[in-house]
Scaffold this motif. Structure first.
Motif, PDB file in Angstrom:
ATOM      1  N   VAL A 262      20.024 -31.024 -11.842  1.00  0.00           N
ATOM      2  CA  VAL A 262      20.357 -31.754 -13.077  1.00  0.00           C
ATOM      3  C   VAL A 262      19.568 -31.174 -14.246  1.00  0.00           C
ATOM      4  N   GLU A 263      18.337 -30.745 -13.985  1.00  0.00           N
ATOM      5  CA  GLU A 263      17.532 -30.138 -15.040  1.00  0.00           C
ATOM      6  C   GLU A 263      18.152 -28.830 -15.514  1.00  0.00           C
TER       7      GLU A 263
ATOM      8  N   GLY B  61      14.243 -26.746  -8.021  1.00  0.00           N
ATOM      9  CA  GLY B  61      14.110 -28.187  -8.203  1.00  0.00           C
ATOM     10  C   GLY B  61      15.455 -28.855  -8.379  1.00  0.00           C
ATOM     11  N   ASP B  62      15.461 -29.995  -9.032  1.00  0.00           N
ATOM     12  CA  ASP B  62      16.669 -30.784  -9.243  1.00  0.00           C
ATOM     13  C   ASP B  62      17.635 -30.026 -10.157  1.00  0.00           C
TER      14      ASP B  62
ATOM     15  N   GLN C 297      25.167 -35.915  -5.568  1.00  0.00           N
ATOM     16  CA  GLN C 297      24.500 -34.994  -6.478  1.00  0.00           C
ATOM     17  C   GLN C 297      25.485 -34.439  -7.507  1.00  0.00           C
TER      18      GLN C 297
ATOM     19  N   THR D  48      24.859 -27.012  -6.070  1.00  0.00           N
ATOM     20  CA  THR D  48      24.218 -28.079  -5.312  1.00  0.00           C
ATOM     21  C   THR D  48      23.130 -27.504  -4.411  1.00  0.00           C
ATOM     22  N   ASN D  49      22.083 -28.286  -4.170  1.00  0.00           N
ATOM     23  CA  ASN D  49      21.059 -27.857  -3.213  1.00  0.00           C
ATOM     24  C   ASN D  49      20.956 -28.822  -2.038  1.00  0.00           C
ATOM     25  N   THR D  50      21.982 -29.666  -1.887  1.00  0.00           N
ATOM     26  CA  THR D  50      22.090 -30.545  -0.721  1.00  0.00           C
ATOM     27  C   THR D  50      22.836 -29.808   0.383  1.00  0.00           C
TER      28      THR D  50
ATOM     29  N   ARG E  50      25.855 -36.856 -10.308  1.00  0.00           N
ATOM     30  CA  ARG E  50      24.742 -36.820 -11.271  1.00  0.00           C
ATOM     31  C   ARG E  50      24.856 -35.602 -12.178  1.00  0.00           C
TER      32      ARG E  50
END
Length: 359
Positions: free
Chosen positions: A240-241, A237-238, A42, A29-31, A45
């Protein structure tokens, strides 16, 4: 199927890693971990995208408080990323994590290490040792002159031996660098020296474009050699990618099947349709499909069906019209503006048949 390196098997929150288990996809996670609800959103997702294990940074007490909420509600096993403070490791285990990412040589004296290991053993919690090329001990840099595969492996063994001396053998190892050849050499060297599961990754790989290339080359090469039990594609970045790319790497090697495979030709002077637009539309249509189906989007009718004869279904463009085919057999010719609707109809029919068990 390629031969996989035989490793010890770990259980991380119900997910088997190593042994005869398939290669597992991880992300991070990056949150802010202290924001439990944002982090859980996140993780949701990431789980939907196909992530199987998630790691959260735990830099302080506030993050530890958020971690408890995350562990209670996360759909994925949670790994706590700990550096230097043994109390955070103890707190993370009390919060309910499934594993630790922690280097025992960096958390203080022997008594502190013993406390962490005792708690991990009592809860059956594996520990991942992570060595990075950019943070090697000073004495190893002086010994080898610069980050080398030998330096990375020697650094890892220092931590491994601490755990082994305390009769802790539920260990996973990573040896990451941003340099692909260095990473390959380090994992190959370690693979020949132990049977612990290996977590693969190219650290600090970069943005989506450069990071995908470096990760595909590095992780893909090792997996093709039978090395690697879990992977994380590190992208700026996200996250999910990261999961989408990881699935593509694993599926491209035939190690697992996650869903559709898109076959698309590079185009040439014979192409008379907007193949890129068609391929992108098909790719988007396939995102929601989970059954393993191969779909071809070919630029011309000269050799389209032939080159893609193994595809379940496909289209081949012509001049103002095109062909729809299944397993290399042409089933209809339609106007160009009907190629996508007809292809989607065939795809959906195949998916329905697969789900219902009809052949």
């Amino acid at each position: 199927m390629m031969n996989r390196r035989k490793t010890l098997q770990l259980n991380i929150g119900g997910v088997k890693v190593g042994g005869d288990a398939p290669v597992v996809i991880q992300s991070m996670t990056n949150t802010p971990t202290q924001d439990g609800e944002q982090t859980l959103a996140q993780i949701g997702r990431l789980a939907a995208a196909g992530c199987e294990i998630i790691r959260c940074a735990v830099p302080d007490g506030e993050a530890l408080a958020g971690l408890k909420v995350i562990c209670e509600k996360s759909p994925l096993p949670v790994v706590a990323d700990i550096h230097f403070d043994y109390r955070l490791a103890l707190g993370a285990m009390e919060a309910g994590v499934a594993a630790l990412r922690l280097n025992p040589g960096n958390i203080g004296g022997r008594d502190r290490v013993e406390q962490v290991v005792a708690a991990a053993k009592a809860r059956d919690i594996p520990i991942r040792i992570g060595v990075n090329g950019g943070s090697l001990p000073r004495d190893l840099l002086e010994k080898y002159g610069h980050p080398t595969a030998e330096a990375l492996v020697e650094a890892a063994w220092r931590h491994i031996r601490i755990l082994e001396e305390l009769d802790c053998h539920k260990i996973k190892i990573s040896l990451k660098a941003h340099d692909v050849p260095l990473t390959l050499a380090a994992y190959r060297l370690m693979a020949g020296q132990c049977q612990y599961p290996l977590h693969l990754g190219i650290t600090e790989a970069g943005t989506v474009h450069s990071g995908i290339i470096k990760s595909a080359v590095g992780i893909g090469t090792l997996l093709a050699e039978g090395i690697g039990d879990t992977i994380r594609v590190s992208l700026t970045g996200d996250p999910v990618e990261e999961v989408r790319v990881a699935k593509e790497i694993i599926q491209s090697l035939g190690l697992r099947k996650f869903g559709p495979t898109l076959i698309s030709c590079p185009t040439c002077g014979r192409t008379k349709i907007n193949l890129e637009k068609l391929a992108l539309a098909v790719e988007e249509h396939l995102r929601s499909i989970t059954v393993p189906i191969s779909v071809a989007v070919m630029g011309c009718v000269v050799n389209g069906p032939g080159e893609a004869r193994e595809a379940d279904v496909g289209i081949a463009g012509g001049v103002g019209e095109g062909l729809v085919f299944r397993k290399g057999e042409i089933i209809k010719k339609v106007p160009e503006n009907q190629l996508l609707p007809e292809l989607f109809r065939e795809i959906d029919d195949i998916v329905r048949c697969q789900i219902s068990g009809v052949r």
